[in-house]
Design an enzyme around this catalytic site. Sequence first.
Site, PDB file in Angstrom:
ATOM      1  N   TRP A   1     -26.474   8.808  17.420  1.00  0.00           N
ATOM      2  CA  TRP A   1     -25.901   8.219  16.467  1.00  0.00           C
ATOM      3  C   TRP A   1     -26.353   9.581  15.200  1.00  0.00           C
ATOM      4  CZ3 TRP A   1     -22.226   4.824  15.155  1.00  0.00           C
ATOM      5  CH2 TRP A   1     -21.435   5.106  13.885  1.00  0.00           C
TER       6      TRP A   1
ATOM      7  N   GLN B   1     -27.938  10.294   8.936  1.00  0.00           N
ATOM      8  CA  GLN B   1     -29.099   9.811   9.179  1.00  0.00           C
ATOM      9  C   GLN B   1     -28.795   9.681  10.513  1.00  0.00           C
ATOM     10  OE1 GLN B   1     -29.528   5.975   6.795  1.00  0.00           O
ATOM     11  NE2 GLN B   1     -30.730   8.195   6.751  1.00  0.00           N
TER      12      GLN B   1
ATOM     13  N   PHE C   1     -33.732   5.381   4.993  1.00  0.00           N
ATOM     14  CA  PHE C   1     -31.752   5.555   4.568  1.00  0.00           C
ATOM     15  C   PHE C   1     -31.806   6.606   4.243  1.00  0.00           C
ATOM     16  CE2 PHE C   1     -30.011   0.565   5.136  1.00  0.00           C
ATOM     17  CZ  PHE C   1     -30.520   0.526   6.673  1.00  0.00           C
TER      18      PHE C   1
ATOM     19  N   ARG D   1     -30.311   1.883  -3.116  1.00  0.00           N
ATOM     20  CA  ARG D   1     -30.480   3.512  -2.577  1.00  0.00           C
ATOM     21  C   ARG D   1     -29.565   4.069  -2.186  1.00  0.00           C
ATOM     22  NH1 ARG D   1     -27.567  -1.201  -0.083  1.00  0.00           N
ATOM     23  NH2 ARG D   1     -24.929  -0.183   0.652  1.00  0.00           N
TER      24      ARG D   1
ATOM     25  N   TRP E   1     -16.184   3.693   8.523  1.00  0.00           N
ATOM     26  CA  TRP E   1     -17.289   2.343   9.325  1.00  0.00           C
ATOM     27  C   TRP E   1     -16.175   1.562  10.157  1.00  0.00           C
ATOM     28  CZ3 TRP E   1     -22.022   2.413   9.926  1.00  0.00           C
ATOM     29  CH2 TRP E   1     -23.306   3.407   9.033  1.00  0.00           C
TER      30      TRP E   1
ATOM     31  N   GLU F   1     -22.309   3.161  -3.001  1.00  0.00           N
ATOM     32  CA  GLU F   1     -23.504   3.790  -1.994  1.00  0.00           C
ATOM     33  C   GLU F   1     -23.814   5.524  -2.743  1.00  0.00           C
ATOM     34  OE1 GLU F   1     -24.030   1.595   1.480  1.00  0.00           O
ATOM     35  OE2 GLU F   1     -22.566   2.907   2.184  1.00  0.00           O
TER      36      GLU F   1
ATOM     37  N   ASP G   1     -24.353   9.293   7.217  1.00  0.00           N
ATOM     38  CA  ASP G   1     -24.652   9.961   6.369  1.00  0.00           C
ATOM     39  C   ASP G   1     -25.166  11.168   6.346  1.00  0.00           C
ATOM     40  OD1 ASP G   1     -23.359   7.487   5.365  1.00  0.00           O
ATOM     41  OD2 ASP G   1     -24.871   7.013   4.486  1.00  0.00           O
TER      42      ASP G   1
END
Length: 494
Positions: free
Chosen positions: A36, A55, A98, A167, A306, A223, A39
């Site tokens: 997987w 990520q 993250f 974050r 997403w 974000e 970002d």
Amino acid sequence: MSSQTLRDARTYEETESRKIQEGQRPAFHLSPYIGWMNDPNGFSYYNGKYHMFYQYYPYDCVWGPMHWGHAVSEDLLHWEHYPAALAPDAPYDRDGCFSGSAIELPDGRHLLMYTGVMKRTQPDGEVLDIQTQCLAVGDGTDYQKYGQNPVLDASDLPEGASEFDFRDPKIWRKSDGTYRCVVGSRPEDGSGQILLYSSEDGFHWKFQKVLIANGDRYGKMWECPDFFELDGKGVLLTSPQDMLPEGLEYHNGNGTLCVIGEYDAETDSFTEQKHQAIDYGIDFYAPQTVVMPDGRRVMIGWMQNWDTCSMRMPNQPWFGQMSLPRELSVKNGRLFQKPLRELEEMRTGKVEYKNVPVSDLIQLNGVEGRRIDMELTIAPADAERSYRKFAVRFAQNEQYHTALSFRPEESVLKIDRKFSGSRRAIIHQRRSFVNTRDGILKLRIILDRFSAEVFVNDGEQVLTATLFTPQEAKGISFFADGDVVMNVTKYDLM
């Protein structure tokens, strides 16, 4: 010393990635080593090469405890996978490393700044993520986490800001040698804000100010911020969650936002002037930029959404890919994006047609393919009488196709992939209001094996979509309701 968690990830990715055949991946878009990807992280130029971290969950094609995958390139188009750079192996990041960023230190080391995640049970029994900002230092291959992590935690937040939504630090170095970073935050109003922090050395950070507040205008939490100066303007890129649509500018769900304004570097103050979406298609999120040695500002985003992660090839050993690198500029208060110019060096087999009349469905000899760069200009055949609709279909055979259609009267361009082979009831269409003068429209369509990126009017807008259509579907056709005259130039990309 690397941890056992990181060593296990590196062993797994090296062994399992060998099972992926060359044709099973995108040809010139970065995909994960195995498993997987989401970002982009740590997009930076270091020791003569571009580094892209991301990520990463190597063990499955779904989101899991986040690692940092790592790839390196000399041209941003051909990528070599490096071993995973970070794993969730410290108390402060045990539930995930993250998103974050990277920069070269004056002593030649590579500094990574990322969000560490640690789940903690609250007094009411709810389990929430405590998010802090952490550092790791390395040589371009191996990275050691900083002994004083985390460097920013709840004590460094302004009043009312949540430690559960804190974050995605983006770090840069100013001309005076000091450092700044922006971090996404959720204030008391529940929407979003971007916090600015400063440091003398890149290791010791202090809160400066709220750089910009959402105030419930564009979605909720903001974000993956990126902030930079470009063409005399300050530019903020961010990805708001839970957006409501606003005409055809912003769409429901997780979107992208670009705010352009005046930036005073002396006082670090940013005054908003214009705002827009970054990408108007279906699959684009969390972009990050880098400055090339020649000064170009280049952006790459996660070419996914997403809400559409259930659309994929069966039994595929990887999931997620990055967009094309895009050169950015600001013109008349608007962000423009063009494909990295080096892509043109991959062009081969030119096929060109001039002044082709289109009044029904046509195909052109030699115009087909799934790894192509195609430029179209369309205009009404009669300046006095516009056409009603123009469409181009690609990745096409008897069963499948993806379409772009344009209606000049509404000035709306639509991308539609419902016939692309998906068996899920997810987002398959998106419409965008585009600039057109007298029905004239310029498109540049770049196809890779699993994606389409459409650049409108020399980069004024971009529409991006992933496609999981069988590779043998490679036909292209053109259609007009009314009379259109069209120029087409198509190249294969090798």
